[in-house]
Design a protein around this motif. Structure first.
Motif, PDB file in Angstrom:
ATOM      1  N   UNK A  93       0.797  -1.152   0.167  1.00  0.00           N
ATOM      2  CA  UNK A  93      -0.054  -0.118  -0.181  1.00  0.00           C
ATOM      3  C   UNK A  93       0.805   1.184   0.003  1.00  0.00           C
ATOM      4  N   UNK A  94       0.536   2.289  -1.082  1.00  0.00           N
ATOM      5  CA  UNK A  94       1.524   3.375  -1.185  1.00  0.00           C
ATOM      6  C   UNK A  94       0.497   4.704  -1.303  1.00  0.00           C
ATOM      7  N   UNK A  95       1.015   5.481  -0.892  1.00  0.00           N
ATOM      8  CA  UNK A  95       0.105   6.830  -0.780  1.00  0.00           C
ATOM      9  C   UNK A  95       0.993   8.073  -1.041  1.00  0.00           C
ATOM     10  N   UNK A  96       0.467   9.095  -2.114  1.00  0.00           N
ATOM     11  CA  UNK A  96       1.339  10.440  -2.070  1.00  0.00           C
ATOM     12  C   UNK A  96       0.312  11.479  -1.562  1.00  0.00           C
ATOM     13  N   UNK A  97       0.508  12.633  -2.176  1.00  0.00           N
ATOM     14  CA  UNK A  97      -0.195  13.821  -1.522  1.00  0.00           C
ATOM     15  C   UNK A  97      -1.560  13.710  -2.092  1.00  0.00           C
ATOM     16  N   UNK A  98      -1.766  13.179  -3.048  1.00  0.00           N
ATOM     17  CA  UNK A  98      -3.329  12.944  -3.520  1.00  0.00           C
ATOM     18  C   UNK A  98      -4.087  11.781  -3.283  1.00  0.00           C
ATOM     19  N   UNK A  99      -3.113  10.932  -2.344  1.00  0.00           N
ATOM     20  CA  UNK A  99      -4.152   9.674  -2.090  1.00  0.00           C
ATOM     21  C   UNK A  99      -3.200   8.376  -2.396  1.00  0.00           C
ATOM     22  N   UNK A 117       2.514   3.020 -13.302  1.00  0.00           N
ATOM     23  CA  UNK A 117       1.845   3.332 -12.157  1.00  0.00           C
ATOM     24  C   UNK A 117       0.192   3.984 -12.455  1.00  0.00           C
ATOM     25  N   UNK A 118      -0.690   3.958 -11.561  1.00  0.00           N
ATOM     26  CA  UNK A 118      -1.966   4.355 -11.640  1.00  0.00           C
ATOM     27  C   UNK A 118      -2.715   5.193 -10.512  1.00  0.00           C
ATOM     28  N   UNK A 119      -3.508   5.981 -10.612  1.00  0.00           N
ATOM     29  CA  UNK A 119      -4.154   6.508  -9.514  1.00  0.00           C
ATOM     30  C   UNK A 119      -5.388   7.468  -9.611  1.00  0.00           C
ATOM     31  N   UNK A 120      -6.306   7.222  -8.964  1.00  0.00           N
ATOM     32  CA  UNK A 120      -7.564   7.720  -9.002  1.00  0.00           C
ATOM     33  C   UNK A 120      -7.603   8.943  -8.085  1.00  0.00           C
ATOM     34  N   UNK A 121      -7.948  10.197  -8.468  1.00  0.00           N
ATOM     35  CA  UNK A 121      -7.940  11.066  -7.612  1.00  0.00           C
ATOM     36  C   UNK A 121      -9.508  11.362  -7.380  1.00  0.00           C
ATOM     37  N   UNK A 122     -10.208  11.154  -6.321  1.00  0.00           N
ATOM     38  CA  UNK A 122     -11.640  11.530  -6.105  1.00  0.00           C
ATOM     39  C   UNK A 122     -11.852  11.586  -4.604  1.00  0.00           C
TER      40      UNK A 122
END
Length: 296
Positions: A93-99, A117-122
């Motif tokens: 589990x990883x997390x940056x400033x956006x989640x 890499x992939x990320x969903x910001x919501x």
């Protein structure tokens, strides 16, 4: 689009932006931001962003299709973006400033390191109130590099910045603003001046892009001295009788040894200068008793 119109930026230190392609939809905007690539793996490094919101910028083209991030779907995306490389999804589990975000990594046969890499910001469900916080941003990152490590490439997921936004508070994808740190002013929570106090060491982002090796060749110039050919020395032919060889042929002439030296050549000489007679060194010491020296 020009590079300064990119809706997302890689962290300081690279990789640099090569080009930006933008597509406007009826329900938002998407951009493919091509990044500097130094790898033998087929394909281009890119940072992809999709802004979903009813902006109505170009309703004639239609809406962009939205699919939730699934296990099978994201792995298919990774293999399509990095062809020929066996990609393995990280279970950490990883997390940056956006989640939270996820990624897959692999290594090519030539030793290049790749990540997808992939990320969903919501905003969270609790932050989605009536007519508020319904926007969403999808992020995809493809990076392959011949020299960077997996951790260096992963630092891009921590350091990238979203600079675009959706019009209207209704489409805010980030939810409510974050409050202050709850540990501030609370007893039992010391704060130290160094980074390694109670906080974890931050993830370093940005990496030096691979540069082509320039091999310098040293050319050595050797000075060549010109050869001076000496003229052969011609000696006069020897005179004298020829000595016959056992086979009957005659050899080269032998010098005539019959002539005896004259008396002047055998007698020691003295040097005369200004009326003074200087005896020869042969007439000094025990050799002074010789007949030649007594004559002198």
């Amino acid at each position: 689009m020009p590079a300064e119109r990119a809706l997302a930026l890689p962290p300081p230190g690279g990789p640099s932006i090569v080009s930006v392609v933008e597509r406007k939809r009826g329900n938002g905007t998407e951009q493919t931001i091509s990044l500097y690539t130094s790898s033998s793996v087929s394909g281009q490094n890119f940072l992809g962003v999709q802004f979903f919101g009813a902006s109505g910028a170009n309703p004639g083209i239609g809406n962009a299709s939205f699919r939730m991030v699934s296990e099978d779907g994201i792995i298919r995306e990774a293999f399509a973006a990095v062809p020929g490389v066996q990609m393995t999804r990280s279970a950490t589990y990883l997390q940056n400033s956006y989640g939270p975000f996820g990624y897959a990594s692999g290594q090519s046969g030539s030793g290049d390191t790749c990540i997808y890499g992939w990320q969903q910001i919501r905003s969270s469900r609790s932050a989605q109130t009536q007519a508020r916080n319904f926007g969403m941003i999808q992020v995809r990152l493809r990076l392959c590099d011949a020299r960077a490590t997996e951790r260096q490439l992963l630092g891009i997921m921590y350091g990238y910045t979203i600079v675009g936004m959706l019009d209207g508070e209704i489409w805010n994808p980030f939810g409510h603003p974050q409050g202050t740190d709850p540990t501030l002013g609370r007893p039992g929570n010391p704060i130290y001046p160094d980074e390694g106090g109670y906080r974890n060491t931050p993830m370093a982002f940005g990496y030096e892009p691979a540069r082509p090796e320039i091999q310098s060749r040293v050319v050595r110039v050797r000075s060549v001295q010109p050869r001076v050919e000496e003229a052969p020395v011609q000696l006069p032919p020897p005179t004298g009788p020829r000595v016959p060889l056992p086979d009957g042929s005659s050899s080269l002439p032998q010098p005539d040894m019959s002539a005896a030296p004259s008396a002047e050549q055998t007698q020691p000489r003295t040097a005369v200068a200004s009326g003074l007679t200087v005896p020869s060194p042969e007439c000094i010491g025990d050799s002074a008793m010789t007949a030649a020296c007594q004559k002198k």
